[in-house]
Write a protein that holds these residues in place. Structure first.
Motif, PDB file in Angstrom:
ATOM      1  N   LEU A   1      23.726 -51.283  65.372  1.00 52.45           N
ATOM      2  CA  LEU A   1      24.807 -50.299  65.242  1.00 52.45           C
ATOM      3  C   LEU A   1      24.744 -49.580  63.901  1.00 52.45           C
ATOM      4  O   LEU A   1      25.040 -48.376  63.815  1.00 52.45           O
ATOM      5  CB  LEU A   1      26.159 -50.984  65.406  1.00 52.45           C
ATOM      6  N   GLU A   2      24.355 -50.286  62.854  1.00 54.64           N
ATOM      7  CA  GLU A   2      24.206 -49.629  61.550  1.00 54.64           C
ATOM      8  C   GLU A   2      23.166 -48.523  61.613  1.00 54.64           C
ATOM      9  O   GLU A   2      23.344 -47.438  61.042  1.00 54.64           O
ATOM     10  CB  GLU A   2      23.823 -50.655  60.489  1.00 54.64           C
TER      11      GLU A   2
ATOM     12  N   GLU B   1      31.686 -44.144  60.772  1.00 60.26           N
ATOM     13  CA  GLU B   1      31.081 -45.419  60.384  1.00 60.26           C
ATOM     14  C   GLU B   1      31.333 -45.696  58.911  1.00 60.26           C
ATOM     15  O   GLU B   1      31.679 -46.817  58.519  1.00 60.26           O
ATOM     16  CB  GLU B   1      29.585 -45.409  60.687  1.00 60.26           C
TER      17      GLU B   1
ATOM     18  N   SER C   1      30.228 -50.794  62.875  1.00 65.42           N
ATOM     19  CA  SER C   1      29.146 -51.755  63.101  1.00 65.42           C
ATOM     20  C   SER C   1      29.566 -53.192  62.811  1.00 65.42           C
ATOM     21  O   SER C   1      28.890 -54.141  63.248  1.00 65.42           O
ATOM     22  CB  SER C   1      27.930 -51.386  62.246  1.00 65.42           C
TER      23      SER C   1
END
Length: 276
Positions: A70-71, A80, A86
């Motif tokens: 996810l990062e 984000e 994440s």
């Protein structure tokens, strides 16, 4: 009366002469007793090899299994950096049980009753776990926008081979050798992961004409077959020598792997080995 005394002296002299002619190495003449089993020292020093069967459980924590993916997926997405999507927990812990088999190879050194050495231990088995999760949240971000975000993560892991390179130390009680060990855990696992996200920016301000609504989405997968995992190992056991060189073993082993899926493996095993 004199005759009785004379006969006793002659018998005593004859008995002493007979005892003097007996061999000196007879234990009952020296007052010694045969050694008991508890005083027999078993020699454990040398190379040894063996096989084992095991049964155990694997506890897999999938909570952060998709974090690294996810990062990467959300690297250039503004929400984000503001809300750290994440890091949202998207999985659960699972536990699975199974049996396995394998072997061990090592070398012992012995000083008096203290035994220490190194050992390579291997088990082939199958521990499988899977979990997934999703979360959605809304934010008043950026200015004059109501933003909704949805993230999802699914992962599975199967450990097929694992073992440890360990140092161990024990104390010999005759034919029994209880011991403790610690070392490096190693393993091989198939790990599949998939993550996705979607977002919608809805303008809620009063500007005329209004600013446009926006949306974004994406997904990312990672399939790592025969992936090398590692960590640390610890445990306790006991070896029992049954005949010269041949011994039986009972053992408990704890392994923790720092893989994308945080995993703890506990096994109990029984085995047999031979010291050369």
């Amino acid at each position: 009366m004199r005759r009785l005394l004379l006969a006793a002296v002659i018998c005593g002299a004859a008995q002493g002469a007979y005892a003097a002619d007996m061999p000196d190495d007879l234990p009952f003449l020296r007052g010694s007793q045969p050694p008991s089993l508890s005083t027999v020292r078993t020699v454990w020093q040398g190379f040894y090899i063996g096989g084992q069967a095991s049964y155990g459980s694997a506890d897999m924590d999938f909570k952060n299994s998709g974090k690294e993916l996810l990062e990467r997926l959300l690297n250039n997405v503004d929400i984000e950096s503001q809300y750290h999507l994440s890091t949202w927990p998207l999985g659960q812990k699972t536990s699975t049980q199974n049996e396995g088999f394998g072997g061990f190879l090592g070398y012992n050194l012995q000083s008096e009753d203290v035994v220490y050495g190194v050992e390579l231990n291997y088990t082939h088995g199958k521990f499988f776990g899977a979990s997934g999760g999703s979360q959605g949240r809304s934010f008043n971000y950026p200015t004059d926008y109501l933003t909704s975000a949805f993230v999802q993560s699914n992962a599975s892991m199967q450990i097929t081979d694992f073992g440890s390179l360990r140092v161990r130390a024990g104390y010999s009680f005759g034919c029994f050798l209880p011991y403790a060990f610690g070392g490096v855990a190693m393993g091989r696992a198939d790990i599949q992961r998939n993550v996705s996200y979607s977002s919608r920016y809805q303008y809620v301000g009063t500007q005329i004409p209004p600013l446009p609504n926006l949306a974004g989405a994406g997904s990312l997968s990672d399939n790592a077959n025969a992936h090398f995992i590692y960590g640390y190992a610890a445990g306790l056991g006991i070896d029992m020598m049954i005949v010269d060189g041949l011994f039986l073993r009972a053992e408990w082993e704890f392994l923790r792997f720092t893989a994308p899926v945080d995993t703890i493996v506990n096994t109990v095993r029984a085995g047999a080995g031979y010291r050369f």
